[in-house]
Design an enzyme around this catalytic site. Structure first.
Site, mmCIF file in Angstrom:
data_model
loop_
_atom_site.group_PDB
_atom_site.id
_atom_site.type_symbol
_atom_site.label_atom_id
_atom_site.label_comp_id
_atom_site.label_asym_id
_atom_site.label_seq_id
_atom_site.Cartn_x
_atom_site.Cartn_y
_atom_site.Cartn_z
ATOM 1 C CD1 TRP A 163 -3.080 -1.143 0.568
ATOM 2 C CD2 TRP A 163 -1.783 -2.386 1.895
ATOM 3 N NE1 TRP A 163 -3.710 -2.350 0.774
ATOM 4 C CE2 TRP A 163 -2.932 -3.130 1.583
ATOM 5 C CE3 TRP A 163 -0.806 -2.971 2.712
ATOM 6 C CZ2 TRP A 163 -3.153 -4.409 2.067
ATOM 7 C CZ3 TRP A 163 -1.020 -4.250 3.191
ATOM 8 C CH2 TRP A 163 -2.187 -4.962 2.868
ATOM 9 C CG HIS A 181 -6.501 -0.724 3.195
ATOM 10 N ND1 HIS A 181 -5.994 -1.965 3.461
ATOM 11 C CD2 HIS A 181 -6.076 0.062 4.232
ATOM 12 C CE1 HIS A 181 -5.291 -1.942 4.585
ATOM 13 N NE2 HIS A 181 -5.336 -0.723 5.071
ATOM 14 N NE ARG A 207 -4.170 0.898 -2.212
ATOM 15 C CZ ARG A 207 -4.577 -0.334 -2.418
ATOM 16 N NH1 ARG A 207 -4.093 -1.025 -3.430
ATOM 17 N NH2 ARG A 207 -5.470 -0.888 -1.627
ATOM 18 C CD GLN A 221 -9.992 -0.829 -0.884
ATOM 19 O OE1 GLN A 221 -10.093 -0.839 0.343
ATOM 20 N NE2 GLN A 221 -8.986 -1.405 -1.522
ATOM 21 C CB VAL A 264 -7.683 -12.028 6.480
ATOM 22 C CG1 VAL A 264 -8.751 -10.956 6.609
ATOM 23 C CG2 VAL A 264 -6.859 -11.839 5.214
ATOM 24 C CB ALA A 306 -12.584 -8.617 6.900
#
Ligand code: PHE
Length: 338
Positions: A163, A181, A207, A221, A264, A306
């Site tokens: 990122w 994000h 970004r 997003q 995650v 998520a």
């Protein structure tokens, strides 16, 4: 009568004649009420040309004065009459009411519409709203803590390279950035609420990237987060599968593959079948225990999933848009198609 005086009389009478010619031709070309009024002022007004002529008669012999005076007064009468006639004529030719053509098609007022990104965001969030997710929004100017640290991406983590970040110049602190994000809202929502949680978070991200047909330095997003006791990977798959069917049609095939995101575990990406090709449309996974704990949740009691997706990308697929930069170039030829 001296010769000089004689000339003066002739001059004056010629002036009457001159004024008459000038007045008649000027009256013919006077159309608007403003033009007619300035004509009246010029020829008949108190400071007009005729009045000036009459005032000048004082220098003439009495006999001549009579001749020229009479001619001038006659002209005044004539011009007044011509003026009245001209006014009547112009009034009847304007006749606005009778001249409206009610069969002409009306002029269509230009009207705005929702931006294609907004339309896509609403469609996506509505699909999740109907599955019990609540829509929430968060800050675009974000702290490093939420954008990275609480999401299990510490300062030295190589995944930060994923990122490329636009940092905010600040004299007082160095940890302010434009969110890369919508995932920081996972941390914010968990920090501020107890489970169960089911939210979707639409919003703008930024970004530090060069742009091309598939990359923009700013884009939207839609994040999703569900946390509760007993949530499993099957819930993630079922929810996202249902989402894909709502957005892309009931017979749409989807595919999950392993992917890595620090927040995650396990992480996946989901692709949909698009004319025989697999097109990746989102990243997802089970919320990392560390992320639950960072937010103060007991990771032995609660689990969650998520996901995050780009609405512009999805809109590009559905509408066969070949360049993501169209979304933000404000070209009406593009925007009015939606
Ligand atoms: N935030 C990730 C990205 O920007 C997407 C993602 C969200 C992945 C949530 C997993 C879970 O690429």
């Amino acid at each position: 009568m001296t010769e000089v005086q004689d000339n003066e009389v002739t001059d004056s009478i010629e002036s009457v004649e001159d004024i008459k010619l000038a007045a008649i031709s000027a009256l013919e070309t006077s159309e608007t009420s403003e033009q007619l009024e300035s004509w009246r002022v010029e020829f008949l007004g108190r400071k007009g040309r005729l009045t000036a002529l009459l005032r000048g008669l004082g220098s003439l012999e009495i006999e001549d004065r009579k001749v020229v005076g009479a001619a001038a007064n006659r002209l005044r009468g004539e011009l007044e009459q011509l003026f009245e006639e001209r006014i009547t004529r112009s009034k009847s030719s304007q006749a606005p009411v009778g001249s409206i053509d009610i069969t002409l098609p009306g002029r269509k007022p230009a009207h705005g519409g929702l931006h294609p990104s907004t339309q896509m965001i609403r469609e996506i969030t509505q699909a999740f709203n109907e599955m019990g997710f609540q829509t929430v929004e968060g800050p675009e100017v974000e702290l490093e803590k939420y954008n990275f640290d609480m999401l299990n991406i510490p300062a030295d983590h190589p995944a930060r390279d994923q990122w490329d970040t636009i940092w905010i110049d600040s004299e007082t602190r160095s940890d302010v950035l434009l969110r890369t994000h919508t995932s920081p809202m996972q941390a914010r929502v968990m920090e501020a609420n107890d489970p169960p949680i089911r939210v979707v978070v639409p919003g703008k991200c930024y970004r530090y990237e060069s742009t091309d047909a598939t990359h923009e330095w700013h884009f939207n997003q839609v994040e999703g987060l569900a946390v509760d006791e007993g949530i499993t990977f099957a819930d993630l798959k079922g929810t996202l599968y249902e989402f894909a069917r709502r957005i892309f049609g009931p017979s749409r095939k989807v595919r999950f593959r392993c992917d890595f995101f620090p927040f995650v575990e396990p992480g996946v990406d989901m692709s949909i079948d698009w004319n025989g090709r697999w097109i990746e449309i989102l990243g997802a996974g089970m919320v990392h225990p560390k992320v639950l704990e960072n937010a103060g949740y007991d990771s032995s009691k609660y689990t969650g999933f998520a996901f995050g997706m780009g609405p512009e990308r999805i809109s590009m697929l559905r509408n066969e848009i070949t360049d993501i930069r169209h979304f933000f170039s404000n070209d009406l030829r593009f925007l009015t198609q939606f």
